[in-house]
Design a protein around this motif. Structure first.
Motif, PDB file in Angstrom:
ATOM      1  N   THR A 194       0.840  -1.193   0.000  1.00  0.00           N
ATOM      2  CA  THR A 194       0.000   0.000   0.000  1.00  0.00           C
ATOM      3  C   THR A 194       0.873   1.239   0.000  1.00  0.00           C
ATOM      4  OG1 THR A 194      -0.104   0.174   2.410  1.00  0.00           O
ATOM      5  CG2 THR A 194      -1.752  -1.231   1.334  1.00  0.00           C
ATOM      6  N   LYS A 195       0.242   2.360  -0.308  1.00  0.00           N
ATOM      7  CA  LYS A 195       0.966   3.623  -0.333  1.00  0.00           C
ATOM      8  C   LYS A 195       1.557   3.940   1.043  1.00  0.00           C
ATOM      9  CE  LYS A 195      -1.039   7.590  -0.655  1.00  0.00           C
ATOM     10  NZ  LYS A 195      -1.592   8.909  -0.980  1.00  0.00           N
ATOM     11  N   GLN A 196       0.816   3.596   2.099  1.00  0.00           N
ATOM     12  CA  GLN A 196       1.291   3.868   3.453  1.00  0.00           C
ATOM     13  C   GLN A 196       2.521   3.029   3.792  1.00  0.00           C
ATOM     14  OE1 GLN A 196      -1.910   3.352   2.628  1.00  0.00           O
ATOM     15  NE2 GLN A 196      -2.710   5.422   2.964  1.00  0.00           N
ATOM     16  N   GLU A 197       2.553   1.794   3.293  1.00  0.00           N
ATOM     17  CA  GLU A 197       3.661   0.888   3.618  1.00  0.00           C
ATOM     18  C   GLU A 197       4.978   1.319   2.994  1.00  0.00           C
ATOM     19  OE1 GLU A 197       1.172  -3.319   4.070  1.00  0.00           O
ATOM     20  OE2 GLU A 197       2.032  -2.737   2.145  1.00  0.00           O
ATOM     21  N   VAL A 198       4.916   1.967   1.835  1.00  0.00           N
ATOM     22  CA  VAL A 198       6.153   2.354   1.139  1.00  0.00           C
ATOM     23  C   VAL A 198       6.341   3.868   1.129  1.00  0.00           C
ATOM     24  CG1 VAL A 198       6.096   0.287  -0.291  1.00  0.00           C
ATOM     25  CG2 VAL A 198       5.004   2.372  -1.126  1.00  0.00           C
ATOM     26  N   ALA A 199       5.671   4.556   2.059  1.00  0.00           N
ATOM     27  CA  ALA A 199       5.681   6.018   2.058  1.00  0.00           C
ATOM     28  C   ALA A 199       7.089   6.596   2.090  1.00  0.00           C
ATOM     29  CB  ALA A 199       4.867   6.536   3.243  1.00  0.00           C
ATOM     30  N   LYS A 200       7.986   5.944   2.810  1.00  0.00           N
ATOM     31  CA  LYS A 200       9.357   6.478   2.928  1.00  0.00           C
ATOM     32  C   LYS A 200      10.088   6.473   1.589  1.00  0.00           C
ATOM     33  CE  LYS A 200      11.223   1.996   4.430  1.00  0.00           C
ATOM     34  NZ  LYS A 200      11.986   1.700   3.212  1.00  0.00           N
ATOM     35  N   ASP A 201       9.649   5.637   0.653  1.00  0.00           N
ATOM     36  CA  ASP A 201      10.285   5.569  -0.666  1.00  0.00           C
ATOM     37  C   ASP A 201       9.681   6.540  -1.673  1.00  0.00           C
ATOM     38  OD1 ASP A 201      12.078   3.574   0.017  1.00  0.00           O
ATOM     39  OD2 ASP A 201      10.679   1.971  -0.474  1.00  0.00           O
ATOM     40  N   LEU A 202       8.559   7.159  -1.314  1.00  0.00           N
ATOM     41  CA  LEU A 202       7.832   7.981  -2.272  1.00  0.00           C
ATOM     42  C   LEU A 202       8.204   9.458  -2.154  1.00  0.00           C
ATOM     43  CD1 LEU A 202       4.242   6.471  -1.877  1.00  0.00           C
ATOM     44  CD2 LEU A 202       5.834   6.064  -3.750  1.00  0.00           C
ATOM     45  N   PRO A 203       8.192  10.177  -3.275  1.00  0.00           N
ATOM     46  CA  PRO A 203       8.370  11.631  -3.209  1.00  0.00           C
ATOM     47  C   PRO A 203       7.113  12.265  -2.631  1.00  0.00           C
ATOM     48  CG  PRO A 203       7.862  10.966  -5.439  1.00  0.00           C
ATOM     49  CD  PRO A 203       8.019   9.698  -4.643  1.00  0.00           C
ATOM     50  N   GLU A 204       7.200  13.513  -2.243  1.00  0.00           N
ATOM     51  CA  GLU A 204       6.044  14.210  -1.676  1.00  0.00           C
ATOM     52  C   GLU A 204       4.891  14.273  -2.674  1.00  0.00           C
ATOM     53  OE1 GLU A 204       5.576  15.386   1.396  1.00  0.00           O
ATOM     54  OE2 GLU A 204       7.491  14.490   1.954  1.00  0.00           O
TER      55      GLU A 204
END
Length: 566
Positions: free
Chosen positions: A319-329
């Motif tokens: 999910t987006k929450q699980e990989v949030a640290k890898d995502l840009p703002e």
């Protein structure tokens, strides 16, 4: 027993070894079990000194430091995307299929393209030595000299990618963007069958579910390397012609891409897993009896855990929450939508009429005075038609390709529990979605120029858990709103003034919010919307050209008018 005595089988054996007899095939004194059911043997016999070979690795975590990406990928993959590629590749190496079920916006297409490039590179390393056997045999004793030089032939088998019609153009863009050296061909259109003989000249063939259904008698005889289906929920009905046709396609490996593998019931899961690894969940009737009914009707947690153990090695979901640290703002993506056939014909007819009317005005002094009015009116008509024909004329009973694509995307987002801001320049466009949301019984907020209780609508969206959707007209909500609950922003139509788009995005993309934002722009292919986007990309001052009344269209040349209405 062989000696005539009677032995009593312990009752627990019936539960413990049930799956072994359900999924295994009896061969007199032994039972053969497919590798897709290796979890049964591993669970019961792993600690008894048996060697299960490399099949055990599919149950192990991916080691990040051992991942080697294929060359020629023009993208910097994030950590979770590298793991997704490695996971697909590991299943492929074990002749197993997998479903990549990441949240919308996490790059499932890119991860698959990496797998495809890996397969292409492996094919390039496989060279078949072919002797020159073209000479005739002269007589019984004059045999061909097999010592002649041999020539190498690439062992090339194309992969087949099946997508919804609306996503064909997007797949083209993704190939061109991320791996331009991959040779692909679209197998669509009226004269498509003429190109079948050329398939082996390409690495990938892109086609649609409708074409598969219509051309299955031809396509089922062609071997493919990978068979990939995008938006795999399209085959969720095992009784449908589409599902039955997909099962007839020959391929070494199978991949499913879907952000929502289960839309309605567990039967969706059975259909997709059965496509990927035939027989993994038994027959449909067995699955309904053993898993679907106990889990859905009786909430049997034991059966739920049992099913999870079977399917978990073959489904990867982040999910987006699980990989949030890898995502840009902020992540932005353009979705190109294909017009429905009748919509396309009507659009071309109207565009020709408008263009002829405008061009006549260049030579007619009287008409020239009204040229700007004709241009603006024509632009508005085409913009409305690109969104939905009924916005232009309520009496037009014509489908809209963009409307269907947006609905499909919203269905996924609502199912995944995300909140989305939906912007449009046209209130009539938003009202089409109001009707759709009411049909679906979805709670939503609406903000237009007619809305009196603005803050109440904002508070409803911000604070109500089941209110996932907020429809906002550009003029009413482009500025002055702080809507931090949304993690998706949909821009339904492009605007002449690019600054207005940025203002709309900034309603959700605020300083201090924790979640990442995904922005989707929906552009109808081969319409005025692409022209607007092209002009935006050239960084022209569109607000001055098209909005400022002192300068409105005054300096547009005939060639520029032609280009816009081409």
């Amino acid at each position: 027993m062989p000696d005539g005595t009677i032995g009593i089988i312990p009752i627990e054996w019936f539960a413990k070894y049930k799956e072994l007899f359900v999924f295994g095939k009896s061969n007199k004194e032994s039972i053969e079990l497919s590798s897709i059911h290796s979890h049964i043997l591993l669970r019961e016999f792993k600690n008894k000194g048996l060697n299960f070979g490399k099949i055990e690795e599919i149950y192990q975590p991916i080691s990040l430091d051992k991942i080697i990406l294929p060359k020629g990928i023009e993208a910097e993959l994030r950590t979770y995307q590298k793991i997704g590629f490695a996971w697909l590749n590991r299943l492929k190496n074990n002749n197993l299929g997998g479903c990549l079920a990441d949240d919308m916006g996490l790059g499932k297409t890119l991860q698959f393209i990496c797998l495809l490039k890996q397969v292409i590179d492996e094919q390039d390393e496989t060279i078949i030595e072919v002797s020159n056997l073209s000479k005739p045999q002269l007589d019984l004793f004059s045999l061909i000299d097999n010592s002649e030089p041999k020539h190498a032939v690439k062992n090339s088998i194309p992969s087949l990618i099946v997508v919804p019609t609306s996503l064909v153009h997007n797949w083209e863009n993704e190939f061109n963007k991320f791996s331009p050296k991959i040779k692909y061909k679209k197998y669509i259109g009226a004269n498509r069958s003429e190109s079948i003989e050329l398939f082996n000249e390409y690495d990938a063939i892109i086609t649609t579910y409708g074409v598969i259904r219509n051309d299955i008698t031809i396509l089922k005889n062609i071997p493919f390397e990978i068979l990939a289906i995008d938006e795999a929920q399209y085959i969720k009905n095992p009784q449908s012609k589409t599902y039955k046709a997909i099962l007839e396609i020959q391929s070494k490996y199978k991949v499913a891409l879907s952000g929502t593998p289960i839309e309605n019931s567990l039967s969706d899961l059975w259909a997709q897993l059965n496509f990927l690894n035939r027989g993994i969940l038994g027959s449909y009737s067995y699955f309904k009896r053993e898993y679907q009914s106990p889990i859905e009707k009786r909430e049997n947690l034991e059966k739920q855990d049992e099913l999870l153990k079977i399917v978990s090695p073959f489904i990867l979901r982040r999910t987006k929450q699980e990989v949030a640290k890898d995502l840009p703002e902020l992540t932005e993506k353009t979705i190109f939508c294909t017009m429905a056939e009748e919509q396309k014909n009507y659009y071309e007819e109207l565009k020709s009429k408008i263009r002829n009317k405008i061009l006549e005005g260049f030579d007619n002094p009287i008409e020239k005075q009204h040229r700007n009015i004709h241009i603006l009116k024509g632009l508005m008509q085409l913009r409305l038609l690109a969104n939905h024909p009924s916005i232009l004329d309520n009496n037009l009973a014509i489908e809209s390709g963009k409307f269907e694509e947006i609905k499909r995307s919203l269905d996924k987002i609502v199912l995944q529990g995300h909140k989305v801001l939906i912007f449009s320049s046209f209130v009539k466009h938003l009202m089409l979605f109001v009707d759709y949301f009411k049909q679906q019984k979805w709670n939503f907020s609406l903000l237009t120029g007619q809305t009196e209780l603005r803050q109440e609508e904002v508070a409803k969206f911000q604070q109500t858990e089941d209110c996932k959707l907020f429809l906002v007209s550009l003029k009413a909500g482009g500025v002055g709103l702080n809507i931090t609950a949304a993690d998706y922003v949909f821009l339904l139509d492009p605007w002449w003034n690019l600054a207005a788009e940025k203002q709309a995005i900034s309603r959700a993309h605020r300083i201090g919010r924790q979640d990442k934002i995904f922005v989707y722009r929906f552009i109808t292919q081969n319409t005025i919307e692409e022209k607007i986007q092209h002009l935006q990309s050239k960084k022209e001052n569109l607000s001055e050209t098209f909005v400022n009344s002192k300068n409105i269209l005054k300096y547009l040349k005939e060639s520029q008018i032609n280009e816009i209405f081409e």
